[in-house]
Design an enzyme around this catalytic site. Structure first.
Site, PDB file in Angstrom:
ATOM      1  N   GLU A  62       0.850  -1.208   0.000  1.00 37.34           N
ATOM      2  CA  GLU A  62       0.000   0.000   0.000  1.00 37.34           C
ATOM      3  C   GLU A  62       0.878   1.248   0.000  1.00 37.34           C
ATOM      4  OE1 GLU A  62      -2.156  -0.526   3.649  1.00 37.34           O
ATOM      5  OE2 GLU A  62      -3.393  -2.136   2.866  1.00 37.34           O
ATOM      6  N   PRO A  63       1.656   1.471  -1.041  1.00 30.98           N
ATOM      7  CA  PRO A  63       2.529   2.647  -1.051  1.00 30.98           C
ATOM      8  C   PRO A  63       1.733   3.919  -1.314  1.00 30.98           C
ATOM      9  CG  PRO A  63       2.639   1.555  -3.170  1.00 30.98           C
ATOM     10  CD  PRO A  63       1.742   0.694  -2.299  1.00 30.98           C
TER      11      PRO A  63
ATOM     12  N   ARG B 279       1.391  20.031   6.674  1.00 34.78           N
ATOM     13  CA  ARG B 279       2.425  19.178   7.278  1.00 34.78           C
ATOM     14  C   ARG B 279       3.406  19.919   8.189  1.00 34.78           C
ATOM     15  NH1 ARG B 279       5.717  16.375   5.133  1.00 34.78           N
ATOM     16  NH2 ARG B 279       5.358  14.540   6.396  1.00 34.78           N
TER      17      ARG B 279
ATOM     18  N   CYS C 105      -3.869  33.559  10.381  1.00 35.84           N
ATOM     19  CA  CYS C 105      -3.666  34.287  11.624  1.00 35.84           C
ATOM     20  C   CYS C 105      -3.318  33.398  12.791  1.00 35.84           C
ATOM     21  CB  CYS C 105      -4.903  35.118  11.919  1.00 35.84           C
ATOM     22  SG  CYS C 105      -5.043  36.406  10.681  1.00 35.84           S
TER      23      CYS C 105
HETATM   24  N1  LLP Z   1      -1.601   1.799   4.484  1.00 32.33           N
HETATM   25  C1  LLP Z   1      -2.148   2.211   5.640  1.00 32.33           C
HETATM   26  C2  LLP Z   1      -3.011   1.293   6.378  1.00 32.33           C
HETATM   27  C3  LLP Z   1      -1.906   3.512   6.099  1.00 32.33           C
HETATM   28  O1  LLP Z   1      -2.435   3.918   7.248  1.00 32.33           O
HETATM   29  C4  LLP Z   1      -1.072   4.380   5.349  1.00 32.33           C
HETATM   30  C5  LLP Z   1      -0.804   5.743   5.789  1.00 32.33           C
HETATM   31  C6  LLP Z   1      -0.525   3.898   4.145  1.00 32.33           C
HETATM   32  C7  LLP Z   1      -0.801   2.595   3.757  1.00 32.33           C
HETATM   33  C8  LLP Z   1       0.356   4.737   3.259  1.00 32.33           C
HETATM   34  O2  LLP Z   1       1.534   5.065   3.909  1.00 32.33           O
HETATM   35  P1  LLP Z   1       2.717   5.778   3.122  1.00 32.33           P
HETATM   36  O3  LLP Z   1       3.252   4.783   2.110  1.00 32.33           O
HETATM   37  O4  LLP Z   1       2.183   6.972   2.473  1.00 32.33           O
HETATM   38  O5  LLP Z   1       3.694   6.093   4.189  1.00 32.33           O
HETATM   39  N2  LLP Z   1      -0.512  12.753   6.875  1.00 32.33           N
HETATM   40  C9  LLP Z   1       0.747  12.170   7.268  1.00 32.33           C
HETATM   41  C10 LLP Z   1       0.875  10.726   6.829  1.00 32.33           C
HETATM   42  C11 LLP Z   1      -0.223   9.825   7.334  1.00 32.33           C
HETATM   43  C12 LLP Z   1      -0.095   8.402   6.899  1.00 32.33           C
HETATM   44  C13 LLP Z   1      -1.294   7.598   7.286  1.00 32.33           C
HETATM   45  N3  LLP Z   1      -1.295   6.250   6.845  1.00 32.33           N
HETATM   46  C14 LLP Z   1       1.874  13.005   6.720  1.00 32.33           C
HETATM   47  O6  LLP Z   1       1.623  14.023   6.066  1.00 32.33           O
HETATM   48  O7  LLP Z   1       3.053  12.709   6.956  1.00 32.33           O
END
Ligand code: LLP
Length: 422
Positions: free
Chosen positions: A279-280, A318, A347
Protein backbone atom coordinates in the site's frame (compact mmCIF):
# COMPACT_ATOMS: atom_id res chain seq x y z
CA UNK A 1 13.96 11.25 -9.10
CA UNK A 2 11.40 13.79 -10.27
CA UNK A 3 10.70 15.88 -13.32
CA UNK A 4 10.90 19.33 -11.76
CA UNK A 5 14.06 21.01 -13.01
CA UNK A 6 15.51 24.35 -14.03
CA UNK A 7 15.77 25.24 -17.69
CA UNK A 8 17.28 28.59 -18.61
CA UNK A 9 17.06 29.58 -14.96
CA UNK A 10 13.34 28.88 -14.63
CA UNK A 11 11.84 25.95 -12.74
CA UNK A 12 9.81 23.69 -15.01
CA UNK A 13 7.42 20.84 -14.35
CA UNK A 14 8.41 18.54 -17.21
CA UNK A 15 8.27 20.86 -20.24
CA UNK A 16 6.03 23.50 -18.68
CA UNK A 17 7.56 26.60 -17.05
CA UNK A 18 5.92 27.15 -13.67
CA UNK A 19 5.28 30.86 -14.34
CA UNK A 20 2.94 29.78 -17.15
CA UNK A 21 0.85 27.82 -14.65
CA UNK A 22 0.86 30.69 -12.14
CA UNK A 23 -0.28 32.99 -14.93
CA UNK A 24 -3.07 30.69 -16.11
CA UNK A 25 -4.37 29.37 -12.79
CA UNK A 26 -3.13 31.77 -10.13
CA UNK A 27 -1.40 30.87 -6.89
CA UNK A 28 -1.25 29.04 -4.59
CA UNK A 29 -1.61 25.89 -6.69
CA UNK A 30 -0.40 22.31 -6.46
CA UNK A 31 1.45 21.17 -9.56
CA UNK A 32 1.89 17.46 -10.26
CA UNK A 33 4.11 15.74 -12.79
CA UNK A 34 2.51 12.79 -14.57
CA UNK A 35 5.91 11.48 -15.69
CA UNK A 36 7.07 11.42 -12.07
CA UNK A 37 3.99 9.50 -10.94
CA UNK A 38 4.49 6.99 -13.73
CA UNK A 39 8.16 6.64 -12.96
CA UNK A 40 7.56 6.05 -9.26
CA UNK A 41 4.81 3.54 -10.00
CA UNK A 42 7.16 1.60 -12.28
CA UNK A 43 10.21 1.80 -10.01
CA UNK A 44 8.16 0.48 -7.09
CA UNK A 45 6.71 -2.35 -9.17
CA UNK A 46 10.15 -3.21 -10.55
CA UNK A 47 11.62 -3.32 -7.03
CA UNK A 48 9.19 -6.14 -6.20
CA UNK A 49 9.54 -8.04 -9.45
CA UNK A 50 11.44 -10.93 -7.83
CA UNK A 51 8.42 -11.75 -5.66
CA UNK A 52 6.10 -14.40 -7.07
CA UNK A 53 2.65 -12.92 -6.32
CA UNK A 54 2.13 -9.22 -5.71
CA UNK A 55 -0.89 -6.89 -5.45
CA UNK A 56 -0.19 -3.17 -5.57
CA UNK A 57 -2.77 -0.96 -3.87
CA UNK A 58 -1.89 2.73 -4.08
CA UNK A 59 -2.75 4.40 -0.74
CA UNK A 60 -5.25 6.92 -2.02
CA UNK A 61 -5.05 9.05 1.10
CA UNK A 62 -1.65 10.36 -0.04
CA UNK A 63 -3.13 12.02 -3.13
CA UNK A 64 -6.69 11.14 -4.09
CA UNK A 65 -7.09 13.45 -7.07
CA UNK A 66 -9.15 11.70 -9.72
CA UNK A 67 -6.58 12.32 -12.45
CA UNK A 68 -3.84 10.86 -10.26
CA UNK A 69 -5.99 7.81 -9.59
CA UNK A 70 -6.65 7.35 -13.30
CA UNK A 71 -2.93 7.53 -13.91
CA UNK A 72 -2.27 4.91 -11.23
CA UNK A 73 -5.06 2.70 -12.60
CA UNK A 74 -3.40 2.94 -16.01
CA UNK A 75 -0.20 1.74 -14.32
CA UNK A 76 -2.08 -1.33 -13.09
CA UNK A 77 -2.42 -0.25 -9.48
CA UNK A 78 -5.44 -0.95 -7.34
CA UNK A 79 -6.26 1.14 -4.29
CA UNK A 80 -5.96 1.11 -0.53
CA UNK A 81 -8.93 3.11 0.75
CA UNK A 82 -9.91 4.14 4.27
CA UNK A 83 -13.41 5.50 3.76
CA UNK A 84 -16.41 5.04 1.50
CA UNK A 85 -15.45 8.38 -0.04
CA UNK A 86 -12.05 7.07 -1.07
CA UNK A 87 -13.68 3.91 -2.40
CA UNK A 88 -16.01 6.00 -4.55
CA UNK A 89 -13.02 7.92 -5.90
CA UNK A 90 -11.17 4.72 -6.79
CA UNK A 91 -14.21 3.41 -8.64
CA UNK A 92 -14.85 6.76 -10.33
CA UNK A 93 -11.26 6.74 -11.59
CA UNK A 94 -11.83 3.34 -13.19
CA UNK A 95 -10.16 1.05 -10.70
CA UNK A 96 -11.84 -2.38 -10.56
CA UNK A 97 -13.70 -3.12 -7.31
CA UNK A 98 -11.72 -6.34 -6.99
CA UNK A 99 -8.47 -4.33 -6.82
CA UNK A 100 -9.65 -2.30 -3.81
CA UNK A 101 -8.46 -2.98 -0.26
CA UNK A 102 -10.44 -1.29 2.51
CA UNK A 103 -8.30 -0.39 5.55
CA UNK A 104 -9.32 1.92 8.35
CA UNK A 105 -9.83 1.65 12.07
CA UNK A 106 -13.41 2.94 12.10
CA UNK A 107 -15.32 1.60 9.12
CA UNK A 108 -19.01 2.09 9.81
CA UNK A 109 -21.64 -0.55 9.10
CA UNK A 110 -22.91 1.64 6.25
CA UNK A 111 -19.41 1.76 4.75
CA UNK A 112 -18.95 -1.99 5.03
CA UNK A 113 -22.32 -2.53 3.35
CA UNK A 114 -21.49 -0.08 0.58
CA UNK A 115 -18.21 -1.89 -0.07
CA UNK A 116 -20.05 -5.23 -0.33
CA UNK A 117 -22.50 -3.83 -2.86
CA UNK A 118 -20.05 -2.49 -5.45
CA UNK A 119 -18.59 -4.48 -8.32
CA UNK A 120 -22.05 -5.70 -9.43
CA UNK A 121 -22.68 -7.12 -5.97
CA UNK A 122 -19.38 -9.02 -5.75
CA UNK A 123 -17.93 -6.39 -3.43
CA UNK A 124 -14.39 -5.08 -3.12
CA UNK A 125 -11.30 -7.26 -3.17
CA UNK A 126 -10.46 -7.20 0.51
CA UNK A 127 -11.49 -5.88 3.91
CA UNK A 128 -8.67 -5.32 6.42
CA UNK A 129 -10.28 -6.03 9.76
CA UNK A 130 -9.24 -3.97 12.75
CA UNK A 131 -11.09 -5.86 15.46
CA UNK A 132 -13.12 -9.01 16.00
CA UNK A 133 -16.49 -7.24 16.21
CA UNK A 134 -15.89 -5.64 12.84
CA UNK A 135 -15.39 -9.12 11.39
CA UNK A 136 -18.67 -10.26 12.93
CA UNK A 137 -20.61 -7.31 11.51
CA UNK A 138 -19.02 -7.79 8.09
CA UNK A 139 -19.81 -11.52 8.16
CA UNK A 140 -23.44 -10.81 8.98
CA UNK A 141 -23.78 -8.23 6.20
CA UNK A 142 -22.08 -10.51 3.67
CA UNK A 143 -24.09 -13.60 4.65
CA UNK A 144 -27.30 -11.58 4.18
CA UNK A 145 -26.15 -10.94 0.62
CA UNK A 146 -25.26 -14.59 0.05
CA UNK A 147 -21.55 -13.90 -0.22
CA UNK A 148 -18.42 -14.45 1.89
CA UNK A 149 -16.41 -11.25 2.27
CA UNK A 150 -12.68 -11.64 1.57
CA UNK A 151 -10.85 -10.32 4.62
CA UNK A 152 -7.51 -10.20 6.39
CA UNK A 153 -6.84 -9.40 10.03
CA UNK A 154 -4.67 -6.37 10.71
CA UNK A 155 -2.22 -6.98 13.49
CA UNK A 156 -0.27 -4.56 15.64
CA UNK A 157 3.22 -6.09 15.76
CA UNK A 158 4.41 -3.75 18.56
CA UNK A 159 7.47 -2.28 16.91
CA UNK A 160 8.68 1.29 17.08
CA UNK A 161 8.78 2.57 13.52
CA UNK A 162 11.12 5.39 14.51
CA UNK A 163 8.99 8.03 12.80
CA UNK A 164 7.00 11.05 14.03
CA UNK A 165 4.68 10.00 16.87
CA UNK A 166 1.61 11.24 14.97
CA UNK A 167 2.23 8.89 12.03
CA UNK A 168 3.45 5.84 13.94
CA UNK A 169 0.87 3.04 13.84
CA UNK A 170 2.44 -0.29 14.81
CA UNK A 171 3.41 0.21 18.43
CA UNK A 172 1.45 -1.32 21.30
CA UNK A 173 -0.92 1.39 22.47
CA UNK A 174 -1.52 2.81 18.97
CA UNK A 175 -5.15 2.54 17.91
CA UNK A 176 -4.44 0.27 14.93
CA UNK A 177 -4.67 -3.49 14.50
CA UNK A 178 -5.16 -6.27 17.03
CA UNK A 179 -2.37 -7.17 19.46
CA UNK A 180 -0.24 -9.73 17.68
CA UNK A 181 -0.32 -12.13 20.63
CA UNK A 182 -4.13 -12.32 20.40
CA UNK A 183 -4.28 -12.58 16.63
CA UNK A 184 -4.04 -16.36 16.16
CA UNK A 185 -6.95 -17.09 18.50
CA UNK A 186 -9.04 -14.34 16.94
CA UNK A 187 -8.22 -15.64 13.47
CA UNK A 188 -9.43 -19.09 14.45
CA UNK A 189 -12.75 -17.72 15.73
CA UNK A 190 -13.31 -15.48 12.71
CA UNK A 191 -12.51 -18.38 10.37
CA UNK A 192 -15.68 -20.11 11.57
CA UNK A 193 -18.00 -17.34 10.34
CA UNK A 194 -19.81 -18.30 7.12
CA UNK A 195 -19.97 -14.73 5.79
CA UNK A 196 -16.20 -14.28 5.95
CA UNK A 197 -13.49 -15.69 3.76
CA UNK A 198 -10.48 -15.06 5.97
CA UNK A 199 -7.41 -15.00 3.77
CA UNK A 200 -4.52 -13.72 5.84
CA UNK A 201 -3.09 -10.85 7.83
CA UNK A 202 -2.11 -7.21 7.36
CA UNK A 203 0.15 -4.71 9.05
CA UNK A 204 1.27 -1.10 8.61
CA UNK A 205 3.63 0.27 11.22
CA UNK A 206 3.87 3.91 10.18
CA UNK A 207 4.70 6.41 7.50
CA UNK A 208 7.84 8.27 6.36
CA UNK A 209 10.03 5.41 7.57
CA UNK A 210 13.70 6.27 7.19
CA UNK A 211 14.98 2.92 8.36
CA UNK A 212 13.97 -0.54 7.12
CA UNK A 213 14.96 -2.37 10.32
CA UNK A 214 11.65 -1.83 12.18
CA UNK A 215 9.75 -3.03 9.11
CA UNK A 216 11.91 -6.12 8.85
CA UNK A 217 11.40 -6.86 12.54
CA UNK A 218 7.64 -6.47 12.10
CA UNK A 219 7.62 -8.74 9.04
CA UNK A 220 9.52 -11.34 11.07
CA UNK A 221 6.81 -11.31 13.73
CA UNK A 222 4.09 -11.59 11.12
CA UNK A 223 5.92 -14.52 9.48
CA UNK A 224 5.87 -16.36 12.80
CA UNK A 225 2.16 -15.58 13.18
CA UNK A 226 1.41 -16.94 9.70
CA UNK A 227 3.17 -20.21 10.62
CA UNK A 228 1.19 -20.39 13.87
CA UNK A 229 -2.15 -19.81 12.11
CA UNK A 230 -1.36 -22.42 9.50
CA UNK A 231 -0.26 -24.91 12.13
CA UNK A 232 -3.73 -24.54 13.64
CA UNK A 233 -5.17 -25.63 10.30
CA UNK A 234 -6.28 -22.30 8.85
CA UNK A 235 -5.70 -20.84 5.43
CA UNK A 236 -3.31 -17.93 4.89
CA UNK A 237 -2.79 -16.93 1.29
CA UNK A 238 -2.42 -13.15 1.52
CA UNK A 239 -0.25 -10.86 3.63
CA UNK A 240 -0.71 -7.11 3.31
CA UNK A 241 2.57 -5.41 4.20
CA UNK A 242 1.12 -1.87 4.16
CA UNK A 243 3.05 1.19 3.05
CA UNK A 244 5.40 3.49 4.88
CA UNK A 245 8.52 3.91 2.76
CA UNK A 246 9.88 7.41 3.34
CA UNK A 247 11.01 9.97 0.80
CA UNK A 248 13.71 12.65 0.85
CA UNK A 249 12.30 16.00 1.93
CA UNK A 250 15.67 17.76 2.01
CA UNK A 251 18.08 18.13 -0.83
CA UNK A 252 20.80 15.51 -0.44
CA UNK A 253 18.90 13.43 2.13
CA UNK A 254 19.36 9.68 1.59
CA UNK A 255 16.59 7.23 2.33
CA UNK A 256 16.18 3.54 1.62
CA UNK A 257 15.24 3.15 -2.03
CA UNK A 258 12.40 1.00 -3.37
CA UNK A 259 15.12 -1.46 -4.46
CA UNK A 260 16.47 -1.65 -0.88
CA UNK A 261 12.92 -2.17 0.32
CA UNK A 262 12.24 -4.88 -2.29
CA UNK A 263 15.40 -6.76 -1.32
CA UNK A 264 14.45 -6.60 2.36
CA UNK A 265 10.94 -7.88 1.62
CA UNK A 266 12.32 -10.76 -0.45
CA UNK A 267 14.61 -11.69 2.45
CA UNK A 268 12.05 -11.25 5.23
CA UNK A 269 9.17 -12.99 3.47
CA UNK A 270 11.05 -15.86 1.81
CA UNK A 271 9.02 -19.06 1.72
CA UNK A 272 5.76 -17.51 2.91
CA UNK A 273 3.91 -18.74 -0.17
CA UNK A 274 1.29 -15.98 -0.14
CA UNK A 275 0.21 -13.08 -2.32
CA UNK A 276 2.10 -10.10 -0.89
CA UNK A 277 0.19 -6.85 -0.95
CA UNK A 278 1.62 -3.35 -0.78
CA UNK A 279 0.00 0.00 0.00
CA UNK A 280 2.53 2.65 -1.05
CA UNK A 281 1.41 6.25 -0.81
CA UNK A 282 4.10 8.82 -0.15
CA UNK A 283 6.81 7.04 -2.13
CA UNK A 284 4.59 7.31 -5.21
CA UNK A 285 3.18 10.80 -4.75
CA UNK A 286 5.57 12.76 -2.53
CA UNK A 287 8.12 13.97 -5.04
CA UNK A 288 5.60 14.08 -7.86
CA UNK A 289 4.16 17.39 -6.68
CA UNK A 290 5.09 20.90 -5.60
CA UNK A 291 3.08 23.71 -4.07
CA UNK A 292 3.57 26.80 -6.21
CA UNK A 293 3.19 30.04 -4.31
CA UNK A 294 3.83 33.75 -4.72
CA UNK A 295 5.64 35.97 -2.26
CA UNK A 296 3.29 38.66 -0.96
CA UNK A 297 5.70 40.56 1.26
CA UNK A 298 9.17 40.32 2.62
CA UNK A 299 8.60 41.70 6.08
CA UNK A 300 11.39 42.71 8.39
CA UNK A 301 11.40 40.40 11.43
CA UNK A 302 13.21 39.99 14.73
CA UNK A 303 16.27 37.98 13.79
CA UNK A 304 15.32 37.28 10.20
CA UNK A 305 12.95 38.72 7.65
CA UNK A 306 9.62 36.99 7.16
CA UNK A 307 8.86 35.88 3.65
CA UNK A 308 5.05 35.94 3.62
CA UNK A 309 3.80 33.72 0.82
CA UNK A 310 0.25 33.27 -0.46
CA UNK A 311 0.18 29.57 0.51
CA UNK A 312 -0.63 28.81 4.13
CA UNK A 313 -1.08 26.04 6.66
CA UNK A 314 -4.56 25.42 5.32
CA UNK A 315 -3.05 24.54 1.91
CA UNK A 316 -0.08 22.51 3.19
CA UNK A 317 -0.63 21.41 6.76
CA UNK A 318 2.42 19.18 7.28
CA UNK A 319 4.83 21.77 8.73
CA UNK A 320 2.22 22.97 11.24
CA UNK A 321 1.05 19.45 12.13
CA UNK A 322 4.28 17.45 12.19
CA UNK A 323 7.00 20.11 12.15
CA UNK A 324 7.70 18.71 8.70
CA UNK A 325 10.40 20.14 6.46
CA UNK A 326 9.63 21.06 2.84
CA UNK A 327 12.44 22.52 0.76
CA UNK A 328 11.61 25.97 -0.61
CA UNK A 329 13.18 27.20 -3.84
CA UNK A 330 12.61 30.23 -6.03
CA UNK A 331 11.13 29.57 -9.46
CA UNK A 332 13.62 31.96 -11.04
CA UNK A 333 16.54 32.22 -8.60
CA UNK A 334 18.72 35.29 -8.84
CA UNK A 335 21.79 33.43 -7.62
CA UNK A 336 21.93 35.12 -4.23
CA UNK A 337 20.82 33.69 -0.88
CA UNK A 338 19.08 34.99 2.21
CA UNK A 339 18.26 33.61 5.63
CA UNK A 340 14.57 34.02 6.31
CA UNK A 341 11.48 32.67 8.00
CA UNK A 342 8.74 31.60 5.62
CA UNK A 343 5.12 31.95 6.67
CA UNK A 344 1.63 32.14 5.26
CA UNK A 345 -1.13 34.70 5.76
CA UNK A 346 -3.19 32.66 8.27
CA UNK A 347 -3.67 34.29 11.62
CA UNK A 348 -1.67 32.02 13.86
CA UNK A 349 2.00 31.60 14.54
CA UNK A 350 1.71 27.91 13.66
CA UNK A 351 1.28 29.02 10.06
CA UNK A 352 5.04 28.97 9.57
CA UNK A 353 6.74 26.82 6.94
CA UNK A 354 10.35 27.42 7.90
CA UNK A 355 12.46 29.30 10.44
CA UNK A 356 15.94 30.73 9.86
CA UNK A 357 16.11 28.93 6.51
CA UNK A 358 18.86 29.55 3.99
CA UNK A 359 16.88 30.13 0.77
CA UNK A 360 17.13 31.79 -2.63
CA UNK A 361 16.71 35.52 -2.25
CA UNK A 362 13.11 36.41 -3.02
CA UNK A 363 11.18 39.65 -3.18
CA UNK A 364 7.53 40.61 -3.23
CA UNK A 365 5.86 39.18 -6.35
CA UNK A 366 8.37 36.36 -6.90
CA UNK A 367 7.26 32.77 -7.33
CA UNK A 368 8.58 29.92 -5.22
CA UNK A 369 7.70 26.28 -4.56
CA UNK A 370 7.55 24.00 -1.60
CA UNK A 371 8.92 20.72 -2.89
CA UNK A 372 7.81 17.18 -2.13
CA UNK A 373 4.24 18.30 -1.67
CA UNK A 374 2.54 15.68 -3.85
CA UNK A 375 1.66 13.45 -0.89
CA UNK A 376 -0.50 14.58 2.04
CA UNK A 377 -0.64 18.07 0.57
CA UNK A 378 -3.82 19.05 -1.26
CA UNK A 379 -5.72 16.18 0.32
CA UNK A 380 -5.20 17.65 3.79
CA UNK A 381 -6.09 21.19 2.73
CA UNK A 382 -8.89 23.09 4.40
CA UNK A 383 -10.59 26.43 3.97
CA UNK A 384 -9.49 27.83 7.34
CA UNK A 385 -9.58 31.63 7.46
CA UNK A 386 -12.19 31.37 4.66
CA UNK A 387 -9.45 30.90 2.14
CA UNK A 388 -10.29 29.30 -1.18
CA UNK A 389 -9.59 25.58 -1.44
CA UNK A 390 -6.29 25.23 -3.27
CA UNK A 391 -6.49 24.00 -6.90
CA UNK A 392 -4.42 21.24 -8.51
CA UNK A 393 -2.76 21.08 -11.93
CA UNK A 394 -1.39 18.00 -13.70
CA UNK A 395 1.48 18.44 -16.14
CA UNK A 396 2.14 15.77 -18.74
CA UNK A 397 5.02 16.59 -21.06
CA UNK A 398 4.27 19.97 -22.60
CA UNK A 399 0.60 20.14 -21.60
CA UNK A 400 -1.15 20.83 -18.37
CA UNK A 401 -4.69 20.70 -17.08
CA UNK A 402 -6.47 21.95 -14.00
CA UNK A 403 -7.46 18.68 -12.29
CA UNK A 404 -9.10 20.31 -9.27
CA UNK A 405 -10.68 23.74 -9.32
CA UNK A 406 -9.95 26.46 -6.84
CA UNK A 407 -13.09 26.32 -4.68
CA UNK A 408 -14.01 29.93 -4.08
CA UNK A 409 -15.24 31.46 -0.82
CA UNK A 410 -18.45 32.30 -2.71
CA UNK A 411 -19.25 28.65 -3.35
CA UNK A 412 -18.37 27.76 0.24
CA UNK A 413 -20.73 30.47 1.46
CA UNK A 414 -23.37 29.18 -0.93
CA UNK A 415 -23.24 25.76 0.82
CA UNK A 416 -24.13 27.36 4.16
CA UNK A 417 -27.54 28.41 5.48
CA UNK A 418 -28.76 31.01 7.92
CA UNK A 419 -31.94 29.60 9.52
CA UNK A 420 -35.01 31.75 9.03
CA UNK A 421 -35.41 32.33 12.81
CA UNK A 422 -32.24 34.40 12.97
N1 LLP B 1 -1.60 1.80 4.48
C1 LLP B 1 -2.15 2.21 5.64
C2 LLP B 1 -3.01 1.29 6.38
C3 LLP B 1 -1.91 3.51 6.10
O1 LLP B 1 -2.44 3.92 7.25
C4 LLP B 1 -1.07 4.38 5.35
C5 LLP B 1 -0.80 5.74 5.79
C6 LLP B 1 -0.53 3.90 4.15
C7 LLP B 1 -0.80 2.60 3.76
C8 LLP B 1 0.36 4.74 3.26
O2 LLP B 1 1.53 5.06 3.91
P1 LLP B 1 2.72 5.78 3.12
O3 LLP B 1 3.25 4.78 2.11
O4 LLP B 1 2.18 6.97 2.47
O5 LLP B 1 3.69 6.09 4.19
N2 LLP B 1 -0.51 12.75 6.88
C9 LLP B 1 0.75 12.17 7.27
C10 LLP B 1 0.88 10.73 6.83
C11 LLP B 1 -0.22 9.83 7.33
C12 LLP B 1 -0.10 8.40 6.90
C13 LLP B 1 -1.29 7.60 7.29
N3 LLP B 1 -1.30 6.25 6.84
C14 LLP B 1 1.87 13.00 6.72
O6 LLP B 1 1.62 14.02 6.07
O7 LLP B 1 3.05 12.71 6.96
Amino acid sequence: MDHFSYRDGVLHAEDVPLPAIAEAVGTPVYVYSAATFRRHARVFREALSALPRVHLAYAIKANPNLAVLRLMANEGYGADVVSAGEMKRALAAGMPAAAIVFSGVGKTEAELAAALDVGDGAGIGQFNLELEEEGEVLARLAAARGIAAPAVLRVNPDVDAGTHAKISTGKKGNKFGVPIDQAAAMYARLSLLPGLSLRGVALHIGSQLADLAPLEAAFGRVGALVAQIRAAGHRVDRVDLGGGLGVAYREGERLPTPADYGAMVARACRGWDVELQFEPGRVIAGNAGVLLTRVIWVKPGGDHPYVIVDAAMNDLARPALYDAWHDFVAVAPSGTRMVANIAGPVCETGDTFALARDIDTVASGDLGVFRTAGAYGATMASTYNSRALVPEVLVDGGRFAVVADRVSPESLIAAERVPEWL
